[in-house]
Design a protein around this motif. Structure first.
Motif, mmCIF file in Angstrom:
data_model
loop_
_atom_site.group_PDB
_atom_site.id
_atom_site.type_symbol
_atom_site.label_atom_id
_atom_site.label_comp_id
_atom_site.label_asym_id
_atom_site.label_seq_id
_atom_site.Cartn_x
_atom_site.Cartn_y
_atom_site.Cartn_z
ATOM 1 N N LEU A 78 0.859 -1.179 0.000
ATOM 2 C CA LEU A 78 0.000 0.000 0.000
ATOM 3 C C LEU A 78 0.896 1.229 0.000
ATOM 4 N N CYS A 79 0.755 2.066 -1.030
ATOM 5 C CA CYS A 79 1.615 3.246 -1.211
ATOM 6 C C CYS A 79 0.769 4.504 -1.103
ATOM 7 N N LEU A 80 1.136 5.396 -0.181
ATOM 8 C CA LEU A 80 0.412 6.635 0.041
ATOM 9 C C LEU A 80 1.411 7.780 -0.061
ATOM 10 N N ASP A 81 1.194 8.675 -1.023
ATOM 11 C CA ASP A 81 2.191 9.706 -1.330
ATOM 12 C C ASP A 81 1.997 10.999 -0.562
ATOM 13 N N GLY A 82 0.882 11.175 0.140
ATOM 14 C CA GLY A 82 0.706 12.397 0.914
ATOM 15 C C GLY A 82 -0.635 12.451 1.608
ATOM 16 N N LEU A 83 -0.609 12.527 2.951
ATOM 17 C CA LEU A 83 -1.823 12.580 3.758
ATOM 18 C C LEU A 83 -1.745 13.811 4.649
ATOM 19 N N ALA A 84 -2.761 14.672 4.561
ATOM 20 C CA ALA A 84 -2.760 15.909 5.340
ATOM 21 C C ALA A 84 -3.829 15.856 6.436
ATOM 22 N N THR A 85 -3.434 15.819 7.721
ATOM 23 C CA THR A 85 -2.069 15.764 8.218
ATOM 24 C C THR A 85 -1.956 14.677 9.288
ATOM 25 N N ILE A 86 -2.861 14.690 10.292
ATOM 26 C CA ILE A 86 -2.874 13.646 11.321
ATOM 27 C C ILE A 86 -3.793 12.552 10.806
ATOM 28 N N ALA A 87 -3.203 11.462 10.314
ATOM 29 C CA ALA A 87 -3.974 10.490 9.543
ATOM 30 C C ALA A 87 -3.806 9.082 10.093
#
Length: 825
Positions: A78-87
């Motif tokens: 599972l690839c996640l390139d950017g989560l904003a912010t507290i995830a």
């Protein structure tokens, strides 16, 4: 690979902390459709539940995303390139990731079933902003919360007066799932170099997974087997025989070469790279800052980038391209991503590679005293920098890495000694990472930095607002001895009439909605419209308050012209051969909301009058004038390009804007990458008081016109003007000749010929954008302006519009007929 942007996502907004587990999600929640990648603000706006013009807070809520998908059961990544912010990330209701950094990229090994559900919970940021941390040595006014120094998130949305309070929440970068056994390159380093003797080399190191063959590296017509290293990676160095060096577009060709790896039939494209050598140039006295590219000094000019999409934070090439092409077309060769913004995607850097734009990358730190004694914070920062520099690996456009924005300045302006504001973040941690990952890119500890005080403009890197916010006279641009302005010349730049009618249909100036869009520094008793008004009065000798009250349309026209004029005059100072300045970046490139913001491009993507002024100031083959008082009028001719240019330089002084009083010309051969300064006397052949410094008798002329033409074709390359009387030319009724005709490429040309000097000609052509606008026009100069059709304009639509000028009583309307309609008003 499963691209999770293609599945149906929904989101639901809840009170902070209302649900601690994904097991409670279900039909009782109020779900709305959502895009991934995307933001909560973007999804709610699409559903009619969020108004970007009057944003409601999002950082005090929890938001749950939910997406269902099918897969072959088995092992995946599972690839996640950017989560904003507290995830928090849950796969099939099992927690697989807890992230607290918007700027991290994550991979997690996972097991999939036939039917799967991915749930993302974005926790409210507000409680974290209120959490206790180490005591700060200073507290800036930039943003709304001091707690932002403890959280790795963007400052966009948290800076009142700078941008709308649209909070960055959501999966703003792509999410995908890959089979665990898929052949891939998991890590890579790419270093393309150009030696002083012109020889090129390419060093590549990769770490392979699920590949048993020996990889072969290829680029620029050469190939080599990669050797296995002790750490398990493969490495090789290529030395292509002949390559075209990569240069910024103002100084040469942005040549790129594909980098590929073949590993037993598995093909991998590592993107394109360019061969170039970057060096910092401290000047003869060692106190300056500048760049040399492949040994050539480059005057870096451009602007500070904000965001291509504040609402959705999109990082797609189609969002970036029109803006970056506009930067290229304006003669900009550098954009700075400031520390108050957001790291951009690979697509941004690839387009800058292609277009020949240098990128100054601040790491995302600004103003605050960051808790570098916290080991967990430092570890998170180190991982963040590695993630982000991996994105631009091999991109030749990346030209400067900088520790951040105004950290040193904030501490110094609080009266703290240097040992308190200069610390390990920018002096040790960040430069070590930069050197390790991108040794080909110079590092600057902070912007500004380098002087006896970090904000002194006559050493190192400055944020220069002497001309601008500090209301200094235009002469201060020379007196301050600016070496490099990391940002400068911030004004409330007014969009054109058509853009205001479309995006902010309010009564300008007097409507509170207008004033709300004028940028200001938090806590200041003035705004940047006040700054513009100061120069309006100084340059044009008019009272802004009287104009706003009695003739608001003329007030706006003068306001549109004056900021561009200040910029043109200032860059004429800085680009002249005798200047110590080696670069300057205007604050900012684009607006984040409709209105008279700092940007030279408005929030709708349209060029403002200030943009066209910079386009004239930034020409690679340039002509600029400076008034040297009793030393006369200095004429500066610059050739940034790689080829010699044979040109003719001519000068004419006009009385009443039309009668020649004196004239002269000279032929020049401009060497590549050269500049020279002449005195007007060298063109005229005898003394003539061009600048009216000696004042022997009444003023004999009111405008001086200088032209630069190609010797072979006679085509006009550049023109420049010096007004010797008032800042405003006398009003007259002489309308120009106007003709619209199709060009050979299927577009349109607007052809103009003036009978008398026209000051700051303004063109309004619905559906079309002219190549130039806000320009002066002298009699005898036949000017042709290409018209670019906007995306929303039908191909069958012919241009029709209106021409105005500051000294023209009335206006001229035109359309594509044999004889243009001209309607005085």
């Amino acid at each position: 690979m499963i691209d999770l942007s293609g599945i149906n996502w929904t989101l639901s907004v809840t009170e902070a902390g209302a649900f601690g587990s994904p097991l409670v999600t279900g039909h009782q929640w109020d779900f709305v459709p959502a895009a991934v990648p995307g933001t909560v603000a973007g999804a709610l706006a699409e559903a009619g539940r969020f108004d970007p013009d009057a944003p409601t807070p999002l950082h005090d809520k929890d938001v749950w995303y939910e997406g269902w998908f099918e897969a072959e059961p088995g092992a995946y990544r599972l690839c996640l390139d950017g989560l904003a912010t507290i995830a928090e990330v849950y796969l099939n209701d099992v927690l697989v990731l807890d992230s607290r950094n918007m700027f991290r990229r994550h991979e997690r090994p996972v097991e999939l079933q036939g039917n799967n559900v991915l749930k993302l919970c974005f926790r409210a940021l507000a409680p974290h902003l209120n959490a206790k941390g180490s005591r700060a040595r200073w507290k800036p006014q930039l943003a709304t919360s001091q707690g932002l120094r403890l959280i790795r998130t963007t400052l966009l949305g948290h800076m009142p007066g700078w941008c709308p309070e649209i909070h960055a929440v959501g999966p703003y970068r792509p999410i995908r799932i890959e089979p665990a056994d898929r052949p891939r390159i998991s890590e890579k380093t790419i270093l393309a170099d150009l030696a002083p003797d012109g020889s090129a080399s390419l060093s590549v190191s990769v770490r392979l997974e699920n590949i048993g063959a020996v990889p072969v590296l290829s680029c620029a017509g050469t190939s080599a087997e990669m050797a296995l290293q002790e750490d398990g990676s493969f490495a090789a160095t290529l030395r292509p025989g002949t390559v075209t060096p990569w240069m910024p577009h103002t100084h040469g060709t942005a040549a790129l070469y594909e980098v590929t790896i073949d590993a037993g039939g598995d093909q991998f494209c590592l993107g394109r790279t360019g061969f170039r050598r970057l060096e910092t140039d401290a000047g003869e006295d060692g106190k300056g800052f500048g760049l040399k590219v492949n040994g050539v000094p480059v005057f870096c000019r451009g602007a500070v980038w904000t965001s291509a999409d504040l609402l959705g934070l999109s990082g797609d090439a189609e969002i970036y391209r029109p803006l970056l092409e506009a930067a290229r077309d304006a003669g900009m060769n550098m954009l700075r991503i400031g520390g108050t913004m957001l790291y951009e995607t690979r697509a941004f850097f690839e387009l800058c590679d292609e277009l020949g734009l240098l990128v100054w990358q601040d790491f995302q730190f600004a103003n605050y005293d960051y808790p570098v004694k916290d080991e967990a914070f430092v570890a998170e920062v180190e991982a963040e920098i590695r993630d982000q520099l991996a994105i631009s690996m091999g991109c030749p456009s990346l030209a400067v890495l900088c520790g951040g924005s105004e950290i040193y300045q904030q501490g110094a302006m609080m009266g703290l000694p240097e040992e308190r504001w200069k610390g390990p973040l920018c002096e040790e941690i960040l430069p070590a990472l930069a050197t390790d990952l991108r040794p080909d890119v110079p590092y600057a500890p902070n912007s500004p930095s380098g002087g006896v005080l970090p904000f002194s403009p006559n050493e190192g890197i400055a944020h220069y607002y002497g001309v601008g916010a500090y209301l200094r006279p235009l002469e201060d641009a020379r007196r301050a001895e600016v070496r490099f302005a990391g940002e400068c010349l911030a004004f409330s730049n007014i969009p054109d009439r058509q853009s205001l009618d479309e995006h902010l249909p309010v009564k300008p100036v007097h409507d509170p909605r207008w004033k709300a869009r004028v940028p200001r520094d938090r806590g200041a008793g003035w705004d940047f419209e006040d700054v513009r008004d100061h120069y309006l009065k100084t340059l044009y000798d008019v009272e802004p308050a009287d104009l706003r009250y009695g003739d608001p349309d003329r007030y706006l026209d003068l306001g549109r012209a004056v900021t561009g004029e200040v910029m043109e005059k200032t860059f004429a100072e800085w680009r002249r051969p005798g200047s110590p300045c080696q670069g300057a970046l205007v604050w900012t490139f684009q607006d984040l909301a409709p209105g008279a913001g700092w940007g030279v491009i408005d929030a709708g993507g349209q060029s403002k009058p200030a943009y066209y002024a910079l386009k004239r100031a930034f020409r690679p083959l340039q002509l600029a004038l400076t008034d040297e008082g009793t030393n006369g009028l200095a004429v500066h001719v610059l050739n940034d390009g790689p080829e010699e240019r044979a040109v003719t330089l001519s000068l004419t002084c006009l009385r009443d804007g039309q009668v020649p009083v004196v004239s002269g010309k000279i032929d020049l051969a401009l060497a590549p990458h050269s500049a020279r300064t002449l005195n007007a006397v060298e063109l005229i052949g005898a003394f003539f008081d061009v600048t009216y410094a000696y004042r022997f008798g009444p003023l004999s002329h009111d405008v001086t016109v200088v032209e630069l033409r190609d010797q072979g074709s006679g085509d006009l390359i550049a023109d420049a003007y010096h007004l010797t009387g008032s800042g405003l030319s006398p009003m007259h009724f002489d309308l120009p000749d106007i003709e619209l005709r199709p060009d050979a490429a299927g577009g349109w040309l607007l052809c103009l010929a003036a009978r008398r000097f026209l000051q700051s000609v303004s063109l309004s052509i619905p559906g079309f954008q002219p190549e130039d606008n806000g320009f002066h026009l002298a009699p005898g100069i036949a000017k042709q302006i290409g018209l670019k059709r906007s995306l929303c304009c039908e191909p069958s639509t012919a241009p029709a519009g209106v021409l105005r000028a500051l000294n023209l009583r009335g206006q001229a309307s035109f359309k594509p007929t044999e004889s243009s309609d001209r309607e005085p008003s």
